[in-house]
Design an enzyme around this catalytic site. Sequence first.
Site, PDB file in Angstrom:
ATOM      1  N   GLY A   1      -4.975  -4.073  -2.438  1.00 27.55           N
ATOM      2  CA  GLY A   1      -5.044  -5.360  -3.131  1.00 27.55           C
ATOM      3  C   GLY A   1      -4.774  -6.459  -2.129  1.00 27.55           C
TER       4      GLY A   1
ATOM      5  N   LEU B   1      -1.280  -8.024  -2.271  1.00 24.15           N
ATOM      6  CA  LEU B   1      -0.295  -6.989  -1.956  1.00 24.15           C
ATOM      7  C   LEU B   1      -0.258  -6.745  -0.460  1.00 24.15           C
ATOM      8  CD1 LEU B   1       0.217  -3.672  -1.457  1.00 24.15           C
ATOM      9  CD2 LEU B   1       1.830  -5.009  -2.790  1.00 24.15           C
TER      10      LEU B   1
ATOM     11  N   TRP C   1     -13.216  -0.083 -11.499  1.00 26.05           N
ATOM     12  CA  TRP C   1     -12.861   0.193 -12.883  1.00 26.05           C
ATOM     13  C   TRP C   1     -11.547  -0.544 -13.132  1.00 26.05           C
ATOM     14  CZ3 TRP C   1     -14.874   3.664  -9.481  1.00 26.05           C
ATOM     15  CH2 TRP C   1     -16.038   4.328  -9.862  1.00 26.05           C
TER      16      TRP C   1
ATOM     17  N   ARG D   1     -14.740 -13.208  -4.361  1.00 32.72           N
ATOM     18  CA  ARG D   1     -15.568 -12.043  -4.635  1.00 32.72           C
ATOM     19  C   ARG D   1     -16.403 -12.356  -5.871  1.00 32.72           C
ATOM     20  NH1 ARG D   1     -13.830 -11.526  -0.418  1.00 32.72           N
ATOM     21  NH2 ARG D   1     -12.773  -9.762   0.581  1.00 32.72           N
TER      22      ARG D   1
ATOM     23  N   ALA E   1      -8.073  -8.331   7.348  1.00 33.49           N
ATOM     24  CA  ALA E   1      -7.937  -9.299   8.443  1.00 33.49           C
ATOM     25  C   ALA E   1      -7.442 -10.635   7.904  1.00 33.49           C
ATOM     26  CB  ALA E   1      -9.277  -9.473   9.151  1.00 33.49           C
TER      27      ALA E   1
ATOM     28  N   ASP F   1      -5.951 -11.151   4.976  1.00 32.03           N
ATOM     29  CA  ASP F   1      -4.654 -10.976   4.318  1.00 32.03           C
ATOM     30  C   ASP F   1      -3.513 -11.013   5.338  1.00 32.03           C
ATOM     31  OD1 ASP F   1      -6.338 -10.464   2.172  1.00 32.03           O
ATOM     32  OD2 ASP F   1      -6.126  -8.288   2.339  1.00 32.03           O
TER      33      ASP F   1
END
Length: 322
Positions: free
Chosen positions: A36, A39, A107, A174, A261, A263
Site C-alpha cells: 500500500g 503504508l 479485489w 491511479r 520510489a 513512497d
Amino acid sequence: MASVACIGECMVELRQAQGGASAGQGGGLYSRGFGGDTLNTAVYLARLDVKVDYLTALGDDALSDEMVAAWNAEGVGTRRVVRLAGKLPGLYMIQTDGKGERQFFHWRDSAAARQLMSLPDTDELLNSLMSYDVVYLSAITLSIYDAAGRERLFAAIKRARLLGTRFVFDTNFRARGWPDRDIAREVFATAFAAADIVLTSTEDLLALHPGESHDQLMARIPTPELVFRLPEPVSLLRYPGGASEVRAEPMTKPVVDTTAAGDSFAAAYIAARLAGAEPVEAAEAGHRLASLVICYPGAIIPGYAMPPKKRHRPAASRQANK
C-alpha cells in the site's frame, strides 16, 4: 518527537514467484505479501526515526493480524487501526508476462479500509488528527472513500490545520480508482487548496491534464510548498522565498524494481523537513532514498540497505510546545 499520521489502505499482495507461469499460461506460483502506498511511506518514516501511526481499517481475520504484527515490528504505530468484525483487507495480484511487463488485478470493493470514514469510531479517529504534526495521505487514499467520506476527512484536516498540523498530499494517481477523471480533478483541486505541502509528478498530473507544460501544471497547485518530480530523476521545488531544481545523483547500481520510489521519496522528504532541513536538502534526501529503493525488489528494502541517517537541526514536536 514530531509525529505523523499516515492515512490509507494496505492490501494483501500476490506476486508471481520467480519461475511461475507466464500470463495466459495458467497456474504458476505466487508469493504473498502486503502492499500500500501510504503504508510504504509509514514504514520508511519509522525507519528514519519519525514517530508515525497508520490510520486504516482492517478485518478480524488472520491476514489482518499479520499486517498489524508486521507494522508493529517496523515501528509503525497501530493504535489508530480500526478492526471490523467479519471484514477482510483488499487483495491485488501482480502478473508478469514474458517481457517483464506487469499487470495488476484488484479485489477491494468490500475491503474494510473503504469504511473508515463511516464508522462509529470515525469521529474519534478524525479528532485525533489534531494531535499530529503532519497528516499524510495520497490520492489513492481519497479514491477509496465516497464523496461524503472525503468531505468528512477534509473538514477534519482543516480543523487540525487551525491548531498547527501540516497536511502533506501526495498525488499518487491511479485511474482505475476513480469513476471518471472529472471527479478526480475536483478532488485534487480540493486537496491542493487544503495542503501545506504537495508532492506530485508529471506522470500524475499529465494523466489529468494532458498536454500541459510544467509551468501550467505547477500553476494549478496553490500550496506554498511544492515538489514536482519530472520523468528524469529531477525535482522542481517551489517554496516561500524561492524555487530550485534538485537532481538525483547518478545511479551506480542497476535498477531492479521501481515500486515505492515515490513512497520512499515522500518519507525521506517529510522526515528531513520535520528534522529542520530546508526543502532543497529534503528533496536531496528523497532522491537519495528512492535511488536505493529501486535497486531492490519489492516496496520495502531490507533494513540493512537503508542509508546512514543524516542528522539535521532538531525540531521539537508542535504538541510538546503547547
